[in-house]
Design a protein around this motif. Structure first.
Motif: not given
Lengths: 204, 204
Positions: A76-80, A112-123, B196-201
């Motif tokens: 149900s959580d498409l973003f995730s 920009q919003l970002y998740d520090p644990a998302y691999p692209a951040t380390a990339q 995140a902004k569109r899907l509310g993640g």
């Protein structure tokens, strides 16, 4: 269609198709006899996706399984689901998470919003660090030019997600992995074109 | 400085520095005794360039030698030297040159000069073909959006070439190889931000 037609349509060797069937990456066909089964366009599509992930994108089979399970059940959580699927793409790094000071500074500066644990951040952090170590650290101005241009591409990508024939997870994974080499080749060719016009080279 | 200081400054192991000296990739230091030599900032810089080419950009030593020889002697045709240097970067392909129909159609449509024998032309062709085979062939509209945004980056790159402390060949090679991973990470992070902004993640 017969399994031989699947092989012909996709270019995936018979032994590999049988391996994917045994491993459950490819759902079984509809049995039409003791040793025969019937396959559909869905099987062709699934094989194309697996082929793209393994050959073009370079995913190990373990990661392909993760992506396929997200395609089949995004939840149900498409973003995730999109994030987890794209996080399954290379490059892979074993290093533990760091503070990402360079990536954080940039992402906060451009809002920009970002998740520090998302691999692209380390990339991003590693890429910025590598440039610095090579003596070509990126100025704020350059980073902002790059970020603005790349954002134009990313906006377009997201806009078109809804009109793709692919599922959102397929679109995100394949559009990330397979369009990246296009972008890099385009930049090298744009350099050649601009340099030819400025330096009087003989491209074309 | 002593060779030990070179090692400390660059992080390149002593055995590797000695190997580069033997192979002629690194010029000898000024002899200050039977077993000692003095090294300069130029040696530090050269080692940083070699390290970036081998580790970050993934060049085999044979290609590093080609790039270094172009850095040291670009000759009178800068356009050609830049092209040869960038052509030494991965990805490498063994296939013979083809007609590049997809790349040619795009480059002609957007009015870019290009050299069909330049590796990036084949790189673009293969990338476009792989996307097609994966069922996400790129529309003309998408290609034009990407090309326009990427051109903005490439224009900036060329503009800044003259003000770099690096030589033009160094700038072209390192700026191509080391900024490419930055671009790709930026696109993935822009996707995350927009989604995140569109899907509310919950990124960030």
């Amino acid at each position: 269609m017969r399994i031989s037609a699947l092989v012909e349509r996709t270019g995936v060797p018979l032994a590999t198709v049988k391996y994917y069937l045994r491993e459950g990456l490819l759902p079984p066909g509809i049995s039409t006899g003791a040793t025969q089964a019937d396959y559909t366009e869905d099987h062709v599509h699934r094989l194309q996706v697996i082929k793209a992930l393994t050959s073009a994108a370079g995913l190990p089979l373990q990661k392909v399984k993760i992506v396929l399970s997200l395609i089949d059940a995004p939840g149900s959580d498409l973003f995730s689901a999109l994030g987890q699927a794209v996080a399954s793409l290379p490059p892979y790094r074993d290093e533990p998470a760091t503070e990402h000071p360079r990536a954080r500074a940039l992402l906060e500066r451009i809002g920009q919003l970002y998740d520090p644990a998302y691999p692209a951040t380390a990339q991003l952090e590693h890429a910025l660090e590598a440039a610095e170590e090579a003596g070509i650290g990126m100025s704020d101005e350059r980073l902002e030019v790059y970020a603005r241009q790349i954002r134009g591409i990313a906006e377009y990508d997201l806009q078109r997600m809804g009109s793709s024939e692919l599922s959102p997870v397929e679109y995100a994974v394949l559009g990330t992995a397979l369009y990246e080499p296009v972008l890099l080749a385009m930049r090298r060719l744009a350099h050649q074109d601009i340099a030819a016009k400025r330096l009087g080279g003989s491209a074309g």
